[in-house]
Design an enzyme around this catalytic site. Structure first.
Site, PDB file in Angstrom:
ATOM      1  CB  THR A  52      78.536  38.189  36.723  1.00 51.98           C
ATOM      2  OG1 THR A  52      78.779  38.657  36.202  1.00 51.98           O
ATOM      3  CG2 THR A  52      79.250  37.175  35.596  1.00 51.98           C
ATOM      4  N   GLY A  53      75.946  38.528  37.881  1.00 53.79           N
ATOM      5  CA  GLY A  53      75.040  39.350  39.270  1.00 53.79           C
ATOM      6  C   GLY A  53      73.365  39.661  38.411  1.00 53.79           C
ATOM      7  CB  ALA A  54      71.105  38.262  35.377  1.00 51.48           C
ATOM      8  CB  SER A  55      69.019  37.509  40.663  1.00 53.17           C
ATOM      9  OG  SER A  55      70.283  38.263  41.745  1.00 53.17           O
ATOM     10  CB  SER A  56      69.814  41.986  42.519  1.00 55.37           C
ATOM     11  OG  SER A  56      69.839  43.004  43.391  1.00 55.37           O
ATOM     12  N   GLY A  78      71.750  44.350  36.757  1.00 62.09           N
ATOM     13  CA  GLY A  78      71.768  43.031  36.450  1.00 62.09           C
ATOM     14  C   GLY A  78      70.701  42.487  36.005  1.00 62.09           C
ATOM     15  CE1 TYR A  85      81.266  47.930  45.356  1.00 65.23           C
ATOM     16  CE2 TYR A  85      82.065  49.908  45.679  1.00 65.23           C
ATOM     17  CZ  TYR A  85      81.673  49.032  45.022  1.00 65.23           C
ATOM     18  OH  TYR A  85      80.343  49.443  43.836  1.00 65.23           O
TER      19      TYR A  85
HETATM   20  N1  NAP Z   1      74.257  50.793  43.055  1.00 70.15           N
HETATM   21  C1  NAP Z   1      75.652  51.737  42.810  1.00 70.15           C
HETATM   22  O1  NAP Z   1      75.316  52.534  43.440  1.00 70.15           O
HETATM   23  C2  NAP Z   1      76.520  51.133  42.073  1.00 70.15           C
HETATM   24  C3  NAP Z   1      77.638  52.309  41.423  1.00 70.15           C
HETATM   25  C4  NAP Z   1      78.492  51.637  40.856  1.00 70.15           C
HETATM   26  C5  NAP Z   1      78.873  50.262  40.748  1.00 70.15           C
HETATM   27  N2  NAP Z   1      77.556  49.378  41.174  1.00 70.15           N
HETATM   28  C6  NAP Z   1      78.702  48.056  40.665  1.00 70.15           C
HETATM   29  O2  NAP Z   1      77.184  47.769  39.994  1.00 70.15           O
HETATM   30  C7  NAP Z   1      77.231  46.689  40.368  1.00 70.15           C
HETATM   31  C8  NAP Z   1      76.269  45.826  39.866  1.00 70.15           C
HETATM   32  O3  NAP Z   1      75.307  46.090  41.745  1.00 70.15           O
HETATM   33  P1  NAP Z   1      74.043  46.287  41.739  1.00 70.15           P
HETATM   34  O4  NAP Z   1      73.790  47.736  42.413  1.00 70.15           O
HETATM   35  O5  NAP Z   1      72.903  46.657  40.611  1.00 70.15           O
HETATM   36  O6  NAP Z   1      73.859  45.946  42.857  1.00 70.15           O
HETATM   37  P2  NAP Z   1      72.752  44.129  43.534  1.00 70.15           P
HETATM   38  O7  NAP Z   1      70.773  45.093  43.344  1.00 70.15           O
HETATM   39  O8  NAP Z   1      72.888  44.154  45.487  1.00 70.15           O
HETATM   40  O9  NAP Z   1      73.093  43.169  42.586  1.00 70.15           O
HETATM   41  C9  NAP Z   1      74.303  42.701  43.157  1.00 70.15           C
HETATM   42  C10 NAP Z   1      74.677  41.861  42.219  1.00 70.15           C
HETATM   43  O10 NAP Z   1      75.955  40.743  42.118  1.00 70.15           O
HETATM   44  C11 NAP Z   1      75.670  39.515  42.504  1.00 70.15           C
HETATM   45  N3  NAP Z   1      76.163  38.385  43.734  1.00 70.15           N
HETATM   46  C12 NAP Z   1      76.323  38.996  44.623  1.00 70.15           C
HETATM   47  N4  NAP Z   1      77.514  38.658  45.466  1.00 70.15           N
HETATM   48  C13 NAP Z   1      77.260  37.130  44.983  1.00 70.15           C
HETATM   49  C14 NAP Z   1      77.869  35.640  44.761  1.00 70.15           C
HETATM   50  N5  NAP Z   1      79.223  35.411  45.976  1.00 70.15           N
HETATM   51  N6  NAP Z   1      78.014  34.860  43.638  1.00 70.15           N
HETATM   52  C15 NAP Z   1      77.244  35.427  41.874  1.00 70.15           C
HETATM   53  N7  NAP Z   1      76.605  36.380  41.978  1.00 70.15           N
HETATM   54  C16 NAP Z   1      76.503  37.044  43.458  1.00 70.15           C
HETATM   55  C17 NAP Z   1      73.903  39.353  43.214  1.00 70.15           C
HETATM   56  O11 NAP Z   1      73.501  37.824  42.944  1.00 70.15           O
HETATM   57  P3  NAP Z   1      73.061  37.017  44.271  1.00 70.15           P
HETATM   58  O12 NAP Z   1      72.761  38.011  45.240  1.00 70.15           O
HETATM   59  O13 NAP Z   1      72.025  36.270  43.766  1.00 70.15           O
HETATM   60  O14 NAP Z   1      74.149  36.581  43.975  1.00 70.15           O
HETATM   61  C18 NAP Z   1      73.415  40.308  42.070  1.00 70.15           C
HETATM   62  O15 NAP Z   1      72.698  40.453  41.505  1.00 70.15           O
HETATM   63  C19 NAP Z   1      78.331  45.516  41.144  1.00 70.15           C
HETATM   64  O16 NAP Z   1      79.214  45.256  40.279  1.00 70.15           O
HETATM   65  C20 NAP Z   1      78.539  47.204  41.443  1.00 70.15           C
HETATM   66  O17 NAP Z   1      79.888  47.061  42.420  1.00 70.15           O
HETATM   67  C21 NAP Z   1      76.699  49.934  41.574  1.00 70.15           C
END
Ligand code: NAP
Length: 259
Positions: free
Chosen positions: A34-38, A41, A179
């Site tokens: 899940t969250g594979a678009s960015s 993921g 969050y």
């Molecule tokens: N980046 C960090 O520093 C960090 C640190 C700790 C944990 N995390 C965790 O890592 C995970 C991935 O985050 P990331 O940093 O890679 O952020 P990201 O680049 O913003 O990716 C987030 C992903 O979640 C999807 N998403 C968001 N809202 C959604 C919705 N309503 N329905 C379905 N999909 C949804 C987005 O796809 P769409 O927008 O296409 O829906 C995207 O694929 C998250 O769970 C975050 O809490 C991140």
């Protein structure tokens, strides 16, 4: 090595991954991301495509998911996408009814979709929806998919791998109530499931991820300038955890924090 690089090296030691091990664990296995678009993921999906895992990719951005599936097809592996807003309860219910039939055997469920909001409580007086939305995505969708796919995971002796945040192990930071509350709720669900599912031969693993440069983190200007893992390194952390016997990943400097 300058001071910045030295700090980066200490706090974010480089992460690599053994391609042969990846092949052994993932080639030909069914994996949901899940969250594979960015961000994390997307890199995770690309790594899995590289070793010919069979994929179901979820997020809202259909074009990005389709592109990943086209890459998978070009590399000779099977991939499907489901463009869905995981906060939408009706869409999620339908998916939870349908997906177990399409995926009777599932080896890995990467619960990675997430959304962060930085807003103080006093600025949220008329914004209850911020709390609903983060809860629905970061907590409820993880629980819904895990429950629906449990029989499929059981059939494969599979794993749930949840991308949590190391910040949930720190004392609370102002501005992150929505969050953190939602990520902590998912932590508690997963740690409980770790115990309950042990007898069902389904492993539940939690990655307490430190800062990663992705669109989500880099939206906060302060974080954009800080040293952090790349999205590909974070994907490697998830894959390494999924290949290991460990129940959790957290950076060395977070041992002793929180749980
Ligand atoms: N980046 C960090 O520093 C960090 C640190 C700790 C944990 N995390 C965790 O890592 C995970 C991935 O985050 P990331 O940093 O890679 O952020 P990201 O680049 O913003 O990716 C987030 C992903 O979640 C999807 N998403 C968001 N809202 C959604 C919705 N309503 N329905 C379905 N999909 C949804 C987005 O796809 P769409 O927008 O296409 O829906 C995207 O694929 C998250 O769970 C975050 O809490 C991140």
């Amino acid at each position: 090595m300058n001071l910045n690089n030295c700090w980066r090296y200490l706090v974010y030691p480089p992460v690599d991954i053994d391609d042969d091990a990846l092949l052994t664990h993932f080639a030909g296995k069914w994996v949901v991301v899940t969250g594979a678009s960015s961000g994390i993921g997307e890199k995770l999906a690309l790594r899995l495509i590289g070793v010919k895992a069979k994929l179901y990719l979820m997020a809202r951005n259909e074009q990005k998911l389709k592109t990943l599936c086209d890459i998978a097809k070009a590399r000779g592996t099977e991939a499907h996408y489901i463009a869905i807003d995981l906060r939408d309860r009706a869409q999620l219910d339908e998916l939870c009814r349908d997906l177990p039939h399409r995926l009777p055997c599932l080896s890995y469920l990467f619960c990675n979709a997430g959304k962060s909001i930085h807003r103080t409580i006093s600025d949220s007086i008329d914004r209850l929806h911020d709390f609903d939305r983060t809860m629905d995505l970061n907590y409820r969708s993880l629980v819904a998919l895990s429950l629906a796919l449990m029989p499929s995971l059981r059939n494969a002796g599979g794993r749930i791998v949840y991308t949590s945040s190391v910040s949930t192990l720190h004392p609370s930071f102002p501005g992150w109530s929505a969050y953190h509350a939602s990520k902590c709720a998912a932590n508690v669900w997963c740690t409980t499931a770790q115990r309950e599912y042990k007898t069902l031969k389904v492993k539940v693993q939690i990655a307490y991820m430190p800062l990663v440069h992705t669109p989500m983190a880099d939206a906060t200007p302060r974080y954009k300038r800080m040293p952090a893992y790349s999205a590909d390194e974070a994907a490697c952390i998830l894959l390494r955890l999924a290949m290991s016997k460990k129940l959790i990943y957290r950076p060395w400097w977070a041992w002793g924090m929180g749980i």
